[in-house]
Motif scaffolding. Structure first.
Motif, PDB file in Angstrom:
ATOM      1  N   ARG A   1       0.868  -1.181   0.000  1.00 30.93           N
ATOM      2  CA  ARG A   1       0.000   0.000   0.000  1.00 30.93           C
ATOM      3  C   ARG A   1       0.897   1.221   0.000  1.00 30.93           C
ATOM      4  N   ARG A   2       0.725   2.060  -0.999  1.00 30.72           N
ATOM      5  CA  ARG A   2       1.488   3.309  -1.075  1.00 30.72           C
ATOM      6  C   ARG A   2       0.560   4.459  -0.711  1.00 30.72           C
ATOM      7  N   TYR A   3       1.097   5.389   0.049  1.00 29.91           N
ATOM      8  CA  TYR A   3       0.304   6.549   0.426  1.00 29.91           C
ATOM      9  C   TYR A   3       1.227   7.724   0.724  1.00 29.91           C
ATOM     10  N   THR A   4       0.633   8.905   0.820  1.00 28.60           N
ATOM     11  CA  THR A   4       1.371  10.122   1.130  1.00 28.60           C
ATOM     12  C   THR A   4       0.891  10.630   2.483  1.00 28.60           C
TER      13      THR A   4
ATOM     14  N   GLU B   1       5.169  13.286   2.587  1.00 29.42           N
ATOM     15  CA  GLU B   1       6.164  12.216   2.451  1.00 29.42           C
ATOM     16  C   GLU B   1       5.505  10.949   1.900  1.00 29.42           C
ATOM     17  N   SER B   2       6.127  10.336   0.893  1.00 31.97           N
ATOM     18  CA  SER B   2       5.617   9.083   0.333  1.00 31.97           C
ATOM     19  C   SER B   2       6.048   7.922   1.210  1.00 31.97           C
ATOM     20  N   ARG B   3       5.098   7.036   1.465  1.00 28.55           N
ATOM     21  CA  ARG B   3       5.386   5.851   2.286  1.00 28.55           C
ATOM     22  C   ARG B   3       4.810   4.626   1.621  1.00 28.55           C
ATOM     23  N   GLU B   4       5.331   3.471   2.018  1.00 28.12           N
ATOM     24  CA  GLU B   4       4.807   2.197   1.528  1.00 28.12           C
ATOM     25  C   GLU B   4       4.749   1.224   2.695  1.00 28.12           C
ATOM     26  N   GLU B   5       3.614   0.541   2.805  1.00 32.60           N
ATOM     27  CA  GLU B   5       3.435  -0.488   3.829  1.00 32.60           C
ATOM     28  C   GLU B   5       3.291  -1.835   3.145  1.00 32.60           C
ATOM     29  N   THR B   6       3.854  -2.851   3.740  1.00 30.34           N
ATOM     30  CA  THR B   6       3.725  -4.211   3.223  1.00 30.34           C
ATOM     31  C   THR B   6       3.048  -5.070   4.269  1.00 30.34           C
ATOM     32  N   GLU B   7       2.023  -5.797   3.848  1.00 25.85           N
ATOM     33  CA  GLU B   7       1.345  -6.769   4.707  1.00 25.85           C
ATOM     34  C   GLU B   7       1.665  -8.161   4.189  1.00 25.85           C
TER      35      GLU B   7
END
Length: 129
Positions: free
Chosen positions: A37-40, A45-51
């Motif tokens: 999941r990519r979000y700002t 700031e751009s972030r990415e979460e991995t599940e």
């Protein structure tokens, strides 16, 4: 009143599948998969979460997954979420979640067929002028 336990995931296989057979001969394949999941953030700031998910597949579909999936492949998984309780080495009870898949679709395209050797195509073989 009816209830529903359904999960649909699209992601990448995170580990090569491992297949085994139950004592009565039914195939089961397990693998891990990741969704991103990519979000700002509000600060820009751009972030990415991995599940990460553990997936189990049964029967003929398990054999296909074992044969055609490998780490990094893109896959669609549909199934139900199952919880498993177990006791950790420290004596504490733990719960883990697993997707019991009833549908798996391989999203990566199969290797394309090779092109003919140079000079193998004639102008009339082309589908346009």
């Amino acid at each position: 009143m009816a209830s529903l336990n359904k999960i649909m995931l699209i992601g990448n296989v995170g580990s090569d599948p491992e297949m085994r057979y139950t004592p009565n001969g039914k195939a089961v394949t397990s693998f891990r998969m990741a969704t991103n999941r990519r979000y700002t953030t509000p600060s820009g700031e751009s972030r990415e979460e991995t599940e990460w998910f553990r997936v189990s597949v049964w029967g003929k579909q398990a054999e296909s997954c074992n044969q055609f999936l490998s780490k990094g492949k893109r896959v669609y998984v549909e199934g139900r979420l199952r919880s498993q309780n177990w006791e950790g080495q420290d004596g504490q009870m733990r719960t883990s979640l697993e997707v019991s898949a009833n549908r798996v679709i391989f999203l990566d395209r199969a290797a394309s067929t090779s092109l003919p050797e140079e000079g193998g195509l004639e102008p009339e073989d082309l589908p346009f002028d």
